[in-house]
Write a protein that holds these residues in place. Sequence first.
Motif, PDB file in Angstrom:
ATOM      1  N   GLY A   8      15.763  16.485 -15.872  1.00  0.00           N
ATOM      2  CA  GLY A   8      15.298  16.466 -14.483  1.00  0.00           C
ATOM      3  C   GLY A   8      15.692  17.750 -13.806  1.00  0.00           C
ATOM      4  O   GLY A   8      15.627  18.826 -14.418  1.00  0.00           O
ATOM      5  N   PHE A  11      18.479  19.998  -6.628  1.00  0.00           N
ATOM      6  CA  PHE A  11      18.399  20.881  -5.463  1.00  0.00           C
ATOM      7  C   PHE A  11      19.811  20.996  -4.896  1.00  0.00           C
ATOM      8  O   PHE A  11      20.450  19.968  -4.627  1.00  0.00           O
ATOM      9  N   ARG A  19      17.696  25.673  -6.633  1.00  0.00           N
ATOM     10  CA  ARG A  19      17.201  24.622  -7.525  1.00  0.00           C
ATOM     11  C   ARG A  19      17.400  25.027  -8.974  1.00  0.00           C
ATOM     12  O   ARG A  19      17.518  26.224  -9.295  1.00  0.00           O
ATOM     13  N   GLY A  21      16.658  23.212 -13.270  1.00  0.00           N
ATOM     14  CA  GLY A  21      16.511  22.067 -14.146  1.00  0.00           C
ATOM     15  C   GLY A  21      17.896  21.557 -14.485  1.00  0.00           C
ATOM     16  O   GLY A  21      18.883  22.283 -14.333  1.00  0.00           O
ATOM     17  N   GLY A  57       7.301  12.688  -5.069  1.00  0.00           N
ATOM     18  CA  GLY A  57       6.895  13.794  -5.932  1.00  0.00           C
ATOM     19  C   GLY A  57       5.396  13.802  -6.187  1.00  0.00           C
ATOM     20  O   GLY A  57       4.657  12.939  -5.703  1.00  0.00           O
ATOM     21  N   ALA A  58       4.960  14.790  -6.959  1.00  0.00           N
ATOM     22  CA  ALA A  58       3.529  14.974  -7.211  1.00  0.00           C
ATOM     23  C   ALA A  58       2.912  13.757  -7.882  1.00  0.00           C
ATOM     24  O   ALA A  58       1.789  13.376  -7.596  1.00  0.00           O
ATOM     25  N   MET A  62       8.511  10.168  -9.265  1.00  0.00           N
ATOM     26  CA  MET A  62       9.778  10.883  -9.405  1.00  0.00           C
ATOM     27  C   MET A  62      10.859  10.195  -8.561  1.00  0.00           C
ATOM     28  O   MET A  62      10.601   9.797  -7.433  1.00  0.00           O
ATOM     29  N   PHE A  64      14.414  10.433  -6.615  1.00  0.00           N
ATOM     30  CA  PHE A  64      15.343  11.381  -5.989  1.00  0.00           C
ATOM     31  C   PHE A  64      16.632  10.649  -5.641  1.00  0.00           C
ATOM     32  O   PHE A  64      16.587   9.587  -5.018  1.00  0.00           O
TER      33      PHE A  64
ATOM     34  N   ASN B  93      13.432  23.386 -15.377  1.00  0.00           N
ATOM     35  CA  ASN B  93      12.649  22.739 -14.335  1.00  0.00           C
ATOM     36  C   ASN B  93      11.159  22.969 -14.568  1.00  0.00           C
ATOM     37  O   ASN B  93      10.755  23.624 -15.536  1.00  0.00           O
ATOM     38  N   LEU B  96       4.089  23.458 -11.050  1.00  0.00           N
ATOM     39  CA  LEU B  96       2.675  23.116 -11.218  1.00  0.00           C
ATOM     40  C   LEU B  96       1.828  24.253 -10.673  1.00  0.00           C
ATOM     41  O   LEU B  96       2.026  24.688  -9.537  1.00  0.00           O
ATOM     42  N   TRP B 115      -2.549  15.746 -14.514  1.00  0.00           N
ATOM     43  CA  TRP B 115      -3.534  15.122 -13.626  1.00  0.00           C
ATOM     44  C   TRP B 115      -3.173  15.406 -12.178  1.00  0.00           C
ATOM     45  O   TRP B 115      -2.038  15.176 -11.765  1.00  0.00           O
ATOM     46  N   ARG B 129      -4.078  20.295 -13.002  1.00  0.00           N
ATOM     47  CA  ARG B 129      -3.359  21.548 -12.772  1.00  0.00           C
ATOM     48  C   ARG B 129      -2.464  21.823 -13.964  1.00  0.00           C
ATOM     49  O   ARG B 129      -2.155  20.934 -14.747  1.00  0.00           O
ATOM     50  N   ASP B 150       9.599  26.824   1.769  1.00  0.00           N
ATOM     51  CA  ASP B 150      10.431  25.719   1.294  1.00  0.00           C
ATOM     52  C   ASP B 150      10.174  24.517   2.195  1.00  0.00           C
ATOM     53  O   ASP B 150      10.462  24.573   3.395  1.00  0.00           O
ATOM     54  N   TYR B 165       3.285  24.843  -6.932  1.00  0.00           N
ATOM     55  CA  TYR B 165       4.235  24.010  -6.189  1.00  0.00           C
ATOM     56  C   TYR B 165       5.114  23.246  -7.154  1.00  0.00           C
ATOM     57  O   TYR B 165       4.768  23.058  -8.314  1.00  0.00           O
ATOM     58  N   GLU B 166       6.241  22.839  -6.649  1.00  0.00           N
ATOM     59  CA  GLU B 166       7.173  22.089  -7.499  1.00  0.00           C
ATOM     60  C   GLU B 166       6.734  20.636  -7.562  1.00  0.00           C
ATOM     61  O   GLU B 166       6.166  20.096  -6.601  1.00  0.00           O
ATOM     62  N   PRO B 167       7.032  19.990  -8.700  1.00  0.00           N
ATOM     63  CA  PRO B 167       6.566  18.601  -8.869  1.00  0.00           C
ATOM     64  C   PRO B 167       7.293  17.597  -7.981  1.00  0.00           C
ATOM     65  O   PRO B 167       6.958  16.429  -7.978  1.00  0.00           O
ATOM     66  N   THR B 168       8.304  18.078  -7.247  1.00  0.00           N
ATOM     67  CA  THR B 168       9.004  17.192  -6.315  1.00  0.00           C
ATOM     68  C   THR B 168       8.183  16.970  -5.047  1.00  0.00           C
ATOM     69  O   THR B 168       8.577  16.175  -4.189  1.00  0.00           O
ATOM     70  N   LEU B 169       7.078  17.691  -4.946  1.00  0.00           N
ATOM     71  CA  LEU B 169       6.247  17.594  -3.751  1.00  0.00           C
ATOM     72  C   LEU B 169       5.006  16.768  -4.020  1.00  0.00           C
ATOM     73  O   LEU B 169       4.401  16.853  -5.084  1.00  0.00           O
ATOM     74  N   LYS B 170       4.637  16.012  -3.029  1.00  0.00           N
ATOM     75  CA  LYS B 170       3.431  15.196  -3.117  1.00  0.00           C
ATOM     76  C   LYS B 170       2.313  15.911  -2.370  1.00  0.00           C
ATOM     77  O   LYS B 170       2.489  16.351  -1.242  1.00  0.00           O
ATOM     78  N   LEU B 171       1.164  16.015  -3.029  1.00  0.00           N
ATOM     79  CA  LEU B 171       0.023  16.712  -2.425  1.00  0.00           C
ATOM     80  C   LEU B 171      -0.991  15.679  -1.964  1.00  0.00           C
ATOM     81  O   LEU B 171      -1.417  14.829  -2.741  1.00  0.00           O
ATOM     82  N   GLN B 196      10.435  17.421  -0.733  1.00  0.00           N
ATOM     83  CA  GLN B 196      11.344  18.567  -0.758  1.00  0.00           C
ATOM     84  C   GLN B 196      10.966  19.455  -1.938  1.00  0.00           C
ATOM     85  O   GLN B 196      10.850  18.973  -3.065  1.00  0.00           O
ATOM     86  N   GLY B 197      10.797  20.725  -1.683  1.00  0.00           N
ATOM     87  CA  GLY B 197      10.448  21.638  -2.764  1.00  0.00           C
ATOM     88  C   GLY B 197       9.815  22.909  -2.232  1.00  0.00           C
ATOM     89  O   GLY B 197       9.697  23.106  -1.023  1.00  0.00           O
ATOM     90  N   ARG B 198       9.399  23.761  -3.156  1.00  0.00           N
ATOM     91  CA  ARG B 198       8.871  25.077  -2.768  1.00  0.00           C
ATOM     92  C   ARG B 198       7.391  25.170  -3.118  1.00  0.00           C
ATOM     93  O   ARG B 198       6.966  24.689  -4.177  1.00  0.00           O
TER      94      ARG B 198
END
Lengths: 407, 218
Positions: A8, A11, A19, A21, A57-58, A62, A64, B93, B96, B115, B129, B150, B165-171, B196-198
């Motif tokens: 994982g 942060f 950040r 991994g 997360g995307a 995920m 946290f 880490n 995407l 996806w 992506r 950020d 973008y980082e996978p910690t973010l939801k789009l 949270q992410g960049r």
Amino acid sequence: MSNQEFQGGVFSTILPGGRSGATISFDTDGIVARVPESAGGNTFRIAYGECSLEQGGASGRMIFCRDANRSTTVFCEEKNFLDTLGVAAGSQLWPTIAALKSQDSARNAGTRRNWLIGLSIVALLGYLGYQGVSRAGKAAVRTLPISADVKIGELAWSSFEKHGPEVKDTVVVGAIQKMVDRLKPHTKTFDGKPLEFRVTVVDAPIVNAFCLPGGRIVVFTGLLRKAADPDQVAAVLGHEMAHATLRHGLQRIAQSMGLVVAVQVMIGDIGGLMAVVAEVAQQGIITSYGREQETESDLEGLRMAHAAGIDGSALERFFGVLQDEHGDVPEVLQWLSSHPQLGERRAAIKAQWAQLGTFKAVPWGIDWAEVVKRAGNPSLNADPVPAPTGVDSGATQADDVPDAAAP
Amino acid sequence: MQTEIRNRPAFANIRVLLESGDSLIAESDAMASMSSTVAMKAQLAGGFFNAVIRRLFGQESMFVNEFSTYGTGEVVLTQPFPGDMECIELNGNTILLQPGAFVACESGVKLSAGWAGFASFFGKEGLFRLKASGTGKLWFGAYGGIFTRDVSEELTIDTGHLVAYEPTLKLKMGMAGGFFSFIFGGEGFVSKVRGQGRVYLQSRSMDGLAAWTNSHLY
């Protein structure tokens, strides 16, 4: 405590770039995240009692884990992370984990429902698209003069592999011509003018006949030898002639080649259409009909036979012979078949024939035994048909002749 | 391996000095020049399935090129459009990348197709992506300049400006304002990035350029 490790990230403000991994594990007191040496090699710990959990997360999956002042966040997307955390943390985090799992289940159910709705919409659009193309094809074909059918049929005929020499025997050809002449006055065309049907008998062991757009009828001697009486052949011919009068060949072109051809037809681009026909004729599309068209031709052929004093139920008997020899497609594959099943067709033909009521059979005046005998040995009377350029006339198997087993 | 991004920000390109044992993966057609001592080998990007997905939905080639050398050699990599490039170091880490952004990576970086969802597709951000994870340097490019944000809660981004973008973010896709703004404001759909992410953004949008060019053609 679990020995299992997960991949994982972390942060944290103390990390370069904030950040990294991390490899995540669980000890008796909390979550432990170790970042690689290349990122500083730090170890982070969040006590179970201080840990607040979130999911997002995307992917939406995920997990946290944040410490009390939210300066350190450990995150992981691996499948069993949450369950393993639950086991390691016990009652300290279990209520939160149970709530997240419940949300996850609800989200998964929602995702499945959305996929189902999406796929249903795609299937519906596909069906409507198919119906649209089909109807557009039919509508476009109706705008064409019958001379287009004749041109297309002759072009297709020149492209077909003949599979054998043309039979010139007057007894054989005359018998077929007699059947066609009997049926012809009872054909119905879209403009009311009967098609000029031309008969060609080909010496080949193929149990088949077909009628190209415009009215060229091709009968293989294999069909004559298989049929028990002239009614069976005449009923097959009625069915094939119906394909031509109902203009199924042109509809197949329009459907198979899509809206482009439909538009070509509508704007009268016969030259462009001919190019398409030359292409599709090689693929047998013109005489490879769909279920709906076969059923339509069965019914129209029966009507013609009834009006002409021909025993149309002979078609059902002929299909019986074919069914005994070849059987039906296995039930699980029936929906894939472009033709209706023989058993299905026989039942429909029986019902339709009964519905047409009594008819007055008109004798044929054909020595059928002599026809079959000559069809069995036509070489004495046959003229070889020169194969068109690039076509192998020596083939005996009807792999590009559509309707090979069931007219 | 020594690397340098040159001619920034408008016409960025990557100069890579390879030494024996180094290996570099680059997008197909990214190579502008290479020394005669460098060997180039084409390979499927992340296996057959990933390669097909990349090609069909990611606006990328099915193949990537691997550069290596037995001595020393130079490779210069570029991208098809003018703009900046960015290099990030992955330490286990994941990042995407939007379709078309990937330029090159070190061999420790694993590439796969991920996806993105229908929301992303309808927002013209692509159905899939590129997912880059593992260890090593990763280079990606953009049309125009690249800047980062950020995110701690939510950020609204116009479609066509998101690069990575980082996978910690939801789009999520949404409208920039109300319905009136959606129709007349010229922004249409926007991406809403939550969590949270960049994020890495490009200062120009290819769609914007296309629309501007079209408006001057007729």
